[in-house]
Design an enzyme around this catalytic site. Sequence first.
Site: not given
Ligand code: IVH
Length: 711
Positions: A135, A137, A139, A247, A311, A335, A429, A432, A453, A459
Amino acid sequence: MTRKSERISASALKPVEQLAIDEVPGELERLAKEIAHHDELYHRKDAPEISDADYDALRRRNDALEQRYPELVREDSPNKRVGAAPAEAFGKVVHKVPMLSLSNGFEDSDVTEFWNRIRRFLNLKEGEELAVTAEPKIDGLSASLRYEKGKFIVGATRGDGREGENVTENLKTIDDVPAVLKGKHLPDVFEMRGEVYMSHKDFEALNARQVKDGKPPFANPRNAAAGSLRQLDPKITASRPLRFFAYAWGEASEVPSDTHSGMIETFRHWGFTVNPFFRVCTSAEELLAFYHEIEETRANLGYDIDGVVYKVNRLDWQQRLGFVSRSPRWALAHKFPAEQAMTVLEGIDIQVGRTGALTPVARLKPVTVGGVVVSNATLHNEDEIERLGVRIGDTVVVQRAGDVIPQIVQVIEDKRPKNARRFKFPDICPACGSHAVRETNEKTGKVDAVRRCTGGLICPAQAVERLRHFVSRNAFDIEGLGEKQIAAFYDDGLILQPGDIFTLEERDKRSLKKLKDREGWGETSARNLFAAIDARREIDLDRFIFGLGIRHVGETNARLLARSYGTLDHFVEEMEKAAKEDSEARRELLAIDGVGDVLAEALVDFFSEKHNREVLATLKKAGVKAIPLPAQETSSPIAGKTVVFTGSLERMTRSEAKARAEQMGAKVAGSVSAKTDLVVAGPGAGSKLAKAAELGVAVITEDEWMEMAAG
Ligand code: IVH
């Protein structure tokens, strides 16, 4: 100019956009204090010191920084107070099930390794199917929403993972957060977890509004979402369209499915928004195919994602896989590669960190990298400048990945202008004026990449850290003088270096603004502090030496030096003489068992710095005396022997036992080896005891040790 204003001027004069990320917390702290000070003068004392226009400028600067870096907003932010009285900030919510992070992968090979690791861990036989979900991730920022019998009760930010801020009212303004869940069989307790984010469209509209209102725009949708969710006024949050994808979950009285995909389906039935891109995969290749598809659609999603999360689908397998440190073994965040852009390096500044490290910071012609305007990047250290071969005026490639500080990864030499200049890294430095040196690592023989330093005690960039060490438990151990007090006294110019601690009372007597009248202090606490300081005017030499914070001089080395040189005067004298490499003093220093080149070098550097010798002189002048350690016993049964303590001691603390053993002429080691003569084992002793038995080393109990120690 006072040292205080020197300290602040560098970052205070810079426009907000030009501050390096690591300068921001300090600047916000300074602004919070300064604004509070002027509020106090204005509201309580009716005696403002600055014009309204200057005051407004401070507020605007603070607001601009808070807008840009909502995650750095302080508890004592001027915006969380009304006038001089602090407003009720967010309450805390403890996460019963901690909100953890994910381990990251970047390469395709990280994904195959993840896959194979899981198969191995679960001991899956050939033909036994493994299903892993994929799924996007998102941001944004994660939030936890607690539902009781299907009703939304309380919601919190992630915070430090253990404890977050109560932002219930703000979460209620989000359309994707149902007030009541749909369905019949709802768990008594269910903590829904997911990501709060802002769409590109809403982000642009918000920024346009900000600019129209004369407010600074947000750097990216994530910051805009964070800033909006952490608004004290839910009305403001309501005016900023936030969204939420569900999620994951935290505490749950009941888990309605036995797979992750089943859970996501349930969330949808309950009325949550779940991400439409979701796939159950049964091979690493399928995961990678999903990743590359998402990577291609990424630009058209309408919101920021920074990777794909995998997952393990079966929840019982997730359970078995468990966690490694702060992240689940059953998940991986794959990532997207960092984003890059080309710009011109306009200059290099040197920043001095809290530990004295000199870090070169690239000043760049502002450029947008992955949607964020970048005007600073780290160059790490002088070797990195050399490695890149970068010159001022060069066109460079900057890269930023997620939240890390942007860095320069490449120089475009074809574009080098004729007047490009090489950068000479300073050996003084800039904060200082003390010498800044690079050490040689004893083990590898390599020169340390970091230049540091040597003026630690004076300092301004390091002062608070050094003072904190000076008064810490194993050094001067001054009760009532902790980190907070040290920082406050430093900011007010009351304690700028160690000697000032011991003249504090004297100066207080003559001062108009008495300690007892300061915020957080009273008659008794002030009196107690002066007494605590007084009690340390005479201090063991080893603590004194340790307190100086000389590099590589921990407690053990401090004791070694205290024993070897006897008195402070003698020690200082010899260290000054040892500056000459072929001196008798240097030979004697190196002849001490336990002193190597690195330690000797650090000592010599420290004492050849005039500023440091002045610190010692002021301590002496303030009446501080270092007491030589009691003579070592040569007749004790353990004189000259090596002793190891293991297990828990019940009748003395570990450090007491250690000190006593050393006083009896023994050397105390941390691990059992062929050189060990005696092991003192308390209850719970483990591998060290086994090792002692294996090597035939004598072992005694704590009681036997006490008898021996009593002489
Ligand atoms: S699962 C035990 N699923 O990524 C971890 N996290 O780098 C449960 N995030 O803190 C998180 N999309 O803020 C999960 N589809 C997704 C996500 C996700 C974004 C973020 C979340 C987490 C961070 C970890």
